[in-house]
Scaffold this active site. Sequence first.
Site, PDB file in Angstrom:
ATOM      1  CG  ASP A 213      -9.262   9.696  62.008  1.00 32.33           C
ATOM      2  OD1 ASP A 213      -8.465   9.855  61.065  1.00 32.33           O
ATOM      3  OD2 ASP A 213      -8.926   9.278  63.121  1.00 32.33           O
TER       4      ASP A 213
ATOM      5  CD  GLU B 234      -7.766   9.887  57.129  1.00 31.04           C
ATOM      6  OE1 GLU B 234      -8.857  10.484  57.073  1.00 31.04           O
ATOM      7  OE2 GLU B 234      -7.183   9.615  58.194  1.00 31.04           O
TER       8      GLU B 234
ATOM      9  CG  ASP C 292      -2.052   0.963   1.072  1.00 35.11           C
ATOM     10  OD1 ASP C 292      -1.946   1.874   0.242  1.00 35.11           O
ATOM     11  OD2 ASP C 292      -3.057   0.810   1.785  1.00 35.11           O
TER      12      ASP C 292
ATOM     13  CG  ASP D 158     -43.863 -18.263  13.316  1.00 36.45           C
ATOM     14  OD1 ASP D 158     -44.114 -17.326  14.094  1.00 36.45           O
ATOM     15  OD2 ASP D 158     -43.562 -19.404  13.702  1.00 36.45           O
TER      16      ASP D 158
ATOM     17  CG  ASP E 217     -49.119   6.380  72.258  1.00 34.91           C
ATOM     18  OD1 ASP E 217     -48.216   6.916  71.594  1.00 34.91           O
ATOM     19  OD2 ASP E 217     -48.908   5.685  73.268  1.00 34.91           O
TER      20      ASP E 217
ATOM     21  CG  ASP F   5     -40.331 -20.498  15.169  1.00 37.44           C
ATOM     22  OD1 ASP F   5     -41.350 -20.092  15.745  1.00 37.44           O
ATOM     23  OD2 ASP F   5     -40.345 -21.422  14.338  1.00 37.44           O
TER      24      ASP F   5
ATOM     25  CG  ASP G 112      -6.558  13.331  60.758  1.00 32.50           C
ATOM     26  OD1 ASP G 112      -6.959  12.784  59.713  1.00 32.50           O
ATOM     27  OD2 ASP G 112      -6.382  12.712  61.824  1.00 32.50           O
TER      28      ASP G 112
ATOM     29  CG  ASP H 122     -49.263   3.262  67.802  1.00 30.02           C
ATOM     30  OD1 ASP H 122     -48.025   3.343  67.664  1.00 30.02           O
ATOM     31  OD2 ASP H 122     -49.812   2.457  68.570  1.00 30.02           O
ATOM     32  CG  ASP H 123     -45.519   5.545  69.480  1.00 29.18           C
ATOM     33  OD1 ASP H 123     -46.570   5.399  70.131  1.00 29.18           O
ATOM     34  OD2 ASP H 123     -44.596   4.715  69.498  1.00 29.18           O
TER      35      ASP H 123
END
Length: 1802
Positions: free
Chosen positions: A1644, A1686, A414, A695, A1383, A630, A1720, A1462-1463
């Site tokens: 940390d 870290e 080429d 089909d 409640d 199929d 740090d 319920d509280d």
Amino acid sequence: MATPVRDETRNVIDDNISARIQSKVKTNDTVRQTPSSLRKVSIKDEQVKQYQRNLNRFKTILNGLKAEEEKLSETDDIQMLAEKLLKLGETIDKVENRIVDLVEKIQLLETNENNNILHEHIDATGTYYLFDTLTSTNKRFYPKDCVFDYRTNNVENIPILLNNFKKFIKKYQFDDVFENDIIEIDPRENEILCKIIKEGLGESLDIMNTNTTDIFRIIDGLKNKYRSLHGRDVRIRAWEKVLVDTTCRNSALLMNKLQKLVLMEKWIFSKCCQDCPNLKDYLQEAIMGTLHESLRNSVKQRLYNIPHNVGINHEEFLINTVIETVIDLSPIADDQIENSCMYCKSVFHCSINCKKKPNRELGLTRPISQKPIIYKVHRDNNNLSPVQNEQKSWNKTQKKSNKVYNSKKLVIIDTGSGVNITNDKTLLHNYEDSNRSTRFFGIGKNSSVSVKGYGYIKIKNGHNNTDNKCLLTYYVPEEESTIISCYDLAKKTKMVLSRKYTRLGNKIIKIKTKIVNGVIHVKMNELIERPSDDSKINAIKPTSSPGFKLNKRSITLEDAHKRMGHTGIQQIENSIKHNHYEESLDLIKEPNEFWCQTCKISKATKRNHYTGSMNNHSTDHEPGSSWCMDIFGPVSSSNADTKRYMLIMVDNNTRYCMTSTHFNKNAETILAQIRKNIQYVETQFDRKVREINSDRGTEFTNDQIEEYFISKGIHHILTSTQDHAANGRAERYIRTIVTDATTLLRQSNLRVKFWEYAVTSATNIRNCLEHKSTGKLPLKAISRQPVTVRLMSFLPFGEKGIIWNHNHKKLKPSGLPSIILCKDPNSYGYKFFIPSKNKIVTSDNYTIPNYTMDGRVRNTQNIYKSHQFSSHNDNEEDQIETVTNLCEALENYEDDNKPITRLEDLFTEEELSQIDSNAKYPSPSNNLEGDLDYVFSDVEESGDYDVESELSTTNTSISTDKNKILSNKDFNSELASTEISISEIDKKGLINTSHIDEDKYDEKVHRIPSIIQEKLVGSKNTIKINDENRISDRIRSKNIGSILNTGLSRCVDITDESITNKDESMHNAKPELIQEQFNKTNHETSFPKEGSIGTNVKFRNTDNEISLKTGDTSLPIKTLESINNHHSNDYSTNKVEKFEKENHHPPPIEDIVDMSDQTDMESNCQDGNNLKELKVTDKNVPTDNGTNVSPRLEQNIEASGSPVQTVNKSAFLNKEFSSLNMKRKRKRHDKNNSLTSYELERDKKRSKRNRVKLIPDNMETVSAQKIRAIYYNEAISKNPDLKEKHEYKQAYHKELQNLKDMKVFDVDVKYSRSEIPDNLIVPTNTIFTKKRNGIYKARIVCRGDTQSPDTYSVITTESLNHNHIKIFLMIANNRNMFMKTLDINHAFLYAKLEEEIYIPHPHDRRCVVKLNKALYGLKQSPKEWNDHLRQYLNGIGLKDNSYTPGLYQTEDKNLMIAVYVDDCVIAASNEQRLDEFINKLKSNFELKITGTLIDDVLDTDILGMDLVYNKRLGTIDLTLKSFINRMDKKYNEELKKIRKSSIPHMSTYKIDPKKDVLQMSEEEFRQGVLKLQQLLGELNYVRHKCRYDINFAVKKVARLVNYPHERVFYMIYKIIQYLVRYKDIGIHYDRDCNKDKKVIAITDASVGSEYDAQSRIGVILWYGMNIFNVYSNKSTNRCVSSTEAELHAIYEGYADSETLKVTLKELGEGDNNDIVMITDSKPAIQGLNRSYQQPKEKFTWIKTEIIKEKIKEKSIKLLKITGKGNIADLLTKPVSASDFKRFIQVLKNKITSQDILASTDY
């Protein structure tokens, strides 16, 4: 509200504005009346509208400022009010001035008669216009001298137009209309600029701005037009098209191209042409990405060395540097230009980079990160000689066709390419795989091709210097030939083409060329030197099992045939011959013609199909674009869990096949699979599906599939009606896959249930075999990316293998026998079937044997192989005779008793007729035989399996059926199939299992043929033998056959080793038979006349005796009822029989003796007073024909001296059988779901297993102290405590009356059970509890575990969590609100049900009632209640959001409520509104006030926490005093042994459960683990609520939950001791009135601090000055450095901070809360601030890039703190007592977040 003083001030300001406007108008009127001789220019009315819009905008701003001023007047702080009013007044003055100016201009325009404001003036210089700017007045503009000379009619040039216009404005000192702050200019100036910019617009661009006279709207219109056509993809492609190398010498063209791209990004990224840091970095990266690798480093070096010119911006400086570098490094000199390039005759660069190239951009189409793509260029005929023009008289559009000229022997030279490529890897020396996805474009093809690797080709040039022989060559398997670059060849070997292209050579060697279709060819053997055998070729490392090696190995044709699933021999040979597999294989062919009987039988055909019908159509489409599909099925099977249909899709080009199995073929199922397949092809193979053939089945022609195909642009091609042959390729592939699967099932003796795995295996194999039509592997042909295939990675389907048992016990085998199935598509392993566990698992740790014999024979030998003889057998001749009988039985079974597998089992009659008509499948015949089936019933497929559980004791009993008697021959076969080893038969004639390995025995049991297994356990009457030693004394025979010929049904008890050897004294007892019989009232059982021991057995109920009638003798038998009298439920025999019929594999009859209480039984058995000896004479034992038994058996029974125990199966299920389970607690079962004896025994053995529930390190376990719940019998029916019984009765009647009052159901409207479907009836239970406060409570609940899916739909719901409660309390405290807790009684009962559900009638169990409300226990009850409450609260103006579900507030934020089931806790701005809201709730719900403010103090509990709220002081305290007090009482004795400490954690943690071995029994281990789980559950509850000080200590010890060492218990009790000592510690909140609250997180990490080298991270989170959350977790990734740990901690802290910020924003607590991160780690901060960082591990890199992006956006601020000042240090490692006290000060809010910030570089 505004004060009167403020109102009076506001009126004065308004009057001043009006006065100023009037004065301005009068002045302007005077100016307008001045005469002028100037020619006037008209202006359009739109300018007036523009000013009016601006006027309205400023008025809106002014109104907002006034509103803000009114709010400030309500502030109590006088000093703050004065400062803000001063600033606000200045702003208001500016806005008022702008309003006055706009009113003036509008009036000026409206009062002008001719609407003319732009006038021309003339002086000595020429005509000019006068206008005013924002900085000066009476500016002059000379149109002739000020010329804007840029013209464009293309949208692509809009950035250049605007950039030049900006320079024009700056040059002639106009107002910068590109500034964001400038929103209006002088109308005269606006008119001038509009005229100028319109002169630069062409016709196409001027159309949209013809009627626009506003310069701002013109500029915005141009920007929007450009942005709409230049999305992100367009801009990315524009950058990718540019490649700058050293051959781009046209500096003007290069600068123009780069500047155009830079301007494109500037006008897209910012509204004005100003630089910003993000855009600057992006442009620099994009420009550097356009540079070639050889140029990039040089440009970087220049940028660092050359100082930046301040006069130009950064992008111009970078572009100038690139151009200068290109010019300096360019290899082309002026005197080197020769005739090579088709445009400029240059030999040093390709035509694609030539500056004279027409209509081409500078670069090449490729991603920035890839190597440069080299284009192959064909020469123009005009630049060639006449001889060349004659040779190149061919069509340019025709593709290269080298097949005719045997491209494998020719090489293309080429002249236009700069690279060398080859499709033959064997030509390359030192081959290496390419790690980068490089692609070449234009190399002999219209589409790009991918590079798989590279190496060196040696050229025969006659030189001794080897360096000059080697050419770098890329391996491109898609190319059809080897292509050598003429330029590279001349440079390295000095070989050039002659003038007429007839020869190639140099001074030493010359090679004749051949020109075909204009392409130069030479012979390969004359130019290229092939590698020798000893040359080193670097092979690709395999990714599969390490047990396989890549060195060359031999494989027999038979072995390859089995590994590849019995596929065609020719395909296998071609695949190995053409090196399609990665390893090097040497195929050893058979001396004779290869013959596989299994394949011949399974793949027999009637006639072949016609060939070549679809080949022409396939070649017209690229791979993966055209498919046919199929459906096959249904497959007949008796099992409901067997898939019945198969969907197949085949690529018409590459023949790549995709299969999937399904339970049905409805439209939804098929469409979902088609979507999945298409997405897989497009994603994994980078192919585009364009058409699909099928089909006209309804599964393919429905509207859903058609809509999907239309949306994807796929052409759906349908066949003619009933023309299945038109879809021939799919039909043939169905036949191929089905016959392959049939062959695999037959070869492996597996049942039809495994057909889906056989289909998967066959499909994978077919895709990895060379197709005869294409000559390629379908998998490699369809994929754009390189794919490696190894033949040795395929395992033979159905063959035996050994997988590793990762949970094997000590001194137990680590391998687990299994059967190979297929590759697992979701992992790197294979799927294996484990017969002993009846499960299908995935594993990549396996071992397979060497296959040298036929699999069918091998399987048979493994199943029925006899063991060696035992050394303690008495008569060796008897043993030999027995073995002979067993072998004969096996031979007879193999020949006569094989179940036949026919095509009728796989196909329906309709499909069989279709097969005959189309000749696609073999006709149904008797030539497809199947081997015996394994007993594989109820197979479970799971990714995780419990291989550690012990094998249960199995008692296999051989019994006779009432209607069917086995022959002697069948009986011998059955006995042979049970694999009873001679070595396992002791000298007394009975099987001894004490030395049988559990795994081996388990395998034997499951490998019994199903036909024999049904006969073994399927009969109704069974003779049970319990005492093995005693009965063995009575049965002595020379061989087994002599006993079997009597037709007697024997029962062989095989007992677990642990149970058999538990007490040897049991076997050494006196020869007395322990006779166990069970009584059943009014029930008689008659044994069969044939093959039974007794003709009639009648049981009658006595106190301690049972009468056994055998013949004429009635014998009293002492039962175990006298030992321990227990009772059990009544089990129906009919239900048991029904259970056995419904199960494919009936459970064997289990041993009915409970050996867990063997010691007590032994002592009672040895007591002669309690047991009587039974003797059975020959009269008691009838024979087959009703007479006595044979003399041999009679002699054995007499010799034993013990009677024969007879047990009937119905007697085993008798009512009085509880004495067998003396140690077992009675279980409650559903009335309609009685358990069989097999299930009871199974549950009993499962309860003995060692099951350990691990607690993960980061598991948020929330548990409370359990309150014991009891049922009706224990609470009322059988309760001996009369007082407690009375309390429970009252609680029950109260609950029932409450349900009636709430209209949960109507007891008067009842339905018969027969009228209502069973799936709509939900059972109920009544739960009785005694609360901690002494209140007795009853609750009627539904059995949600038995609820049918028909009775509910969506059951998921979101609820409030503990962090939301803390946010609620902080906000309420900051707002100084009033609070109460309450409640809601019977919360669920307020929600209505949408589904139709019935429950048993409370007074009549034969009837049911309809359920109207959400009763407790239903799966949908929580969701229905939450929806009901949300709907109610929304209706009265309270809303919640997705971030805080369950936390509601009004729009004015003066009322809040937090609800958890319920509280409730309610907060309001004033007490009156709080009471009004509670009264409104009381009108709809029944409430109970649990906490209220007393003297401004609220002391109550909420969600298990003790809450103290002081409204006057503005403080909140959350503690757990009550819970810790209960822990103190519970563990008081253990805590006395623990030394008190001021810190909860240990000084060191050196326990390693992986190394340290526990010295304890299994029971001690199990009890220890349960105790640890209980203790850690309570500690996790305390830690999660509000005790953040024990976070680290609990998390550390939680990792040892499966290690019950005394040291671990000491750690836990030390934590409890600390909690008891410091029970007052909790969380403290102070009122924070600061409006600029920040979200602060300090992090940390400690790397490798855990026993398994994992890292630990700690995070503390604040909102303002109050602490919000604290946690210490094990890192999810294994970190290799402290910096990486870290970074993980910083990311986790940021994620929680961002969540908190968004949550607060939704609640209206600030729209812009800043996030501050504190660490740090200095290296982590430096790495995050660098613009470029070396990529780390994948997940670490992703997290790091997210944090870097947020830092650049200034979304977070990262600060540095000293290691000593980092308070989060105690969350990652043990600290001293002084440091720990500092953290306590943080919890008490004595050290706030502001104090932490003061220690940083903030």
